[in-house]
Design a protein around this motif. Structure first.
Motif, short mmCIF file in Angstrom:
data_model
loop_
_atom_site.label_atom_id
_atom_site.label_comp_id
_atom_site.label_asym_id
_atom_site.label_seq_id
_atom_site.Cartn_x
_atom_site.Cartn_y
_atom_site.Cartn_z
N HIS A 1 0.83 -1.20 0.00
CA HIS A 1 0.00 0.00 0.00
C HIS A 1 0.86 1.25 0.00
O HIS A 1 2.08 1.18 0.08
CB HIS A 1 -0.93 0.01 1.23
CG HIS A 1 -0.20 0.06 2.54
ND1 HIS A 1 0.33 -1.06 3.15
CD2 HIS A 1 0.11 1.10 3.34
CE1 HIS A 1 0.92 -0.72 4.29
NE2 HIS A 1 0.81 0.60 4.43
N ALA B 1 -2.51 2.12 -6.83
CA ALA B 1 -2.96 3.43 -6.37
C ALA B 1 -2.13 4.51 -7.08
O ALA B 1 -1.73 5.50 -6.49
CB ALA B 1 -2.80 3.53 -4.85
N TYR C 1 -3.84 3.00 0.99
CA TYR C 1 -4.39 2.73 -0.33
C TYR C 1 -3.62 1.57 -0.94
O TYR C 1 -2.45 1.72 -1.28
CB TYR C 1 -4.31 3.98 -1.21
CG TYR C 1 -5.12 5.12 -0.64
CD1 TYR C 1 -6.49 5.22 -0.89
CD2 TYR C 1 -4.52 6.08 0.18
CE1 TYR C 1 -7.23 6.27 -0.35
CE2 TYR C 1 -5.26 7.12 0.72
CZ TYR C 1 -6.61 7.20 0.46
OH TYR C 1 -7.35 8.23 1.00
#
Length: 180
Positions: A88, A162, A158
């Motif tokens: 992420h 992303a 995220y």
């Protein structure tokens, strides 16, 4: 001193070192070129440490808390461990200071290869906004860490992909500029 290396491709237990053979070490300078900042502090005296106080002032780290990641201390432990290990990014820098225990931060290099950073007591790391990363405990299964933020904490991660976020685009621009 912190140690970092390129990871192997094994899907074994995420808590093991995952070193390539032969080991491919990564220097602090290589981490810096990825925007990763490392500092070594006195974790035994973090409550009164003038170095930490100065870092917090200089970087405007106005908010902090302490989290303990252990099966007996963290609610929803198994779920949290899985979440932390999902690749992420964040829209703000991630700042972590290890007060006790140990674990690994994994970051992607400019060629999208995983680099594992071994963190232990006294290590502070700043991961820039927009860098793909993840965290896992090591085989000791315990870490107590200070989390620092500029302003109010934002916990949103995220998961990859992303790439459309401005923070990711800004990070990619930073990498391109570092490459010259």
């Amino acid at each position: 001193m912190v140690e970092a290396w390129y990871m192997d491709e094994s899907q074994e237990d995420q808590r093991t070192p995952h070193r390539q053979r032969p080991n491919r070490a990564v220097s602090l300078e290589q981490l810096r070129r990825l925007g990763v900042v490392y500092r070594r502090l006195d974790a035994d005296n973090y409550e009164t440490d003038p170095c930490l106080k100065e870092i917090r002032r200089a970087e405007n780290y106005s908010w902090m808390d302490i989290v303990t990641i252990h099966k007996d201390k963290l609610p929803n432990y198994e779920e949290k461990i899985k979440t932390f290990y999902e690749e992420h990014l964040h829209l703000d820098d991630e700042i972590r200071y290890i007060l006790e225990g140990s674990g690994y931060f994994d970051v992607r290099d400019k060629d999208d290869k995983w680099i594992r950073i071994s963190m232990e007591k006294g290590d502070m790391i700043t991961l820039p906004a927009g860098i793909y990363h993840r965290f896992t405990l090591d085989e000791n299964n315990y870490v107590k860490a200070m989390r620092l933020f500029v302003g109010e904490p934002v916990w949103t991660a995220y998961n990859r992909p992303a790439d459309d976020f401005p923070a990711r685009k800004q990070y990619m621009k930073f990498l391109a500029e570092e490459g010259h």
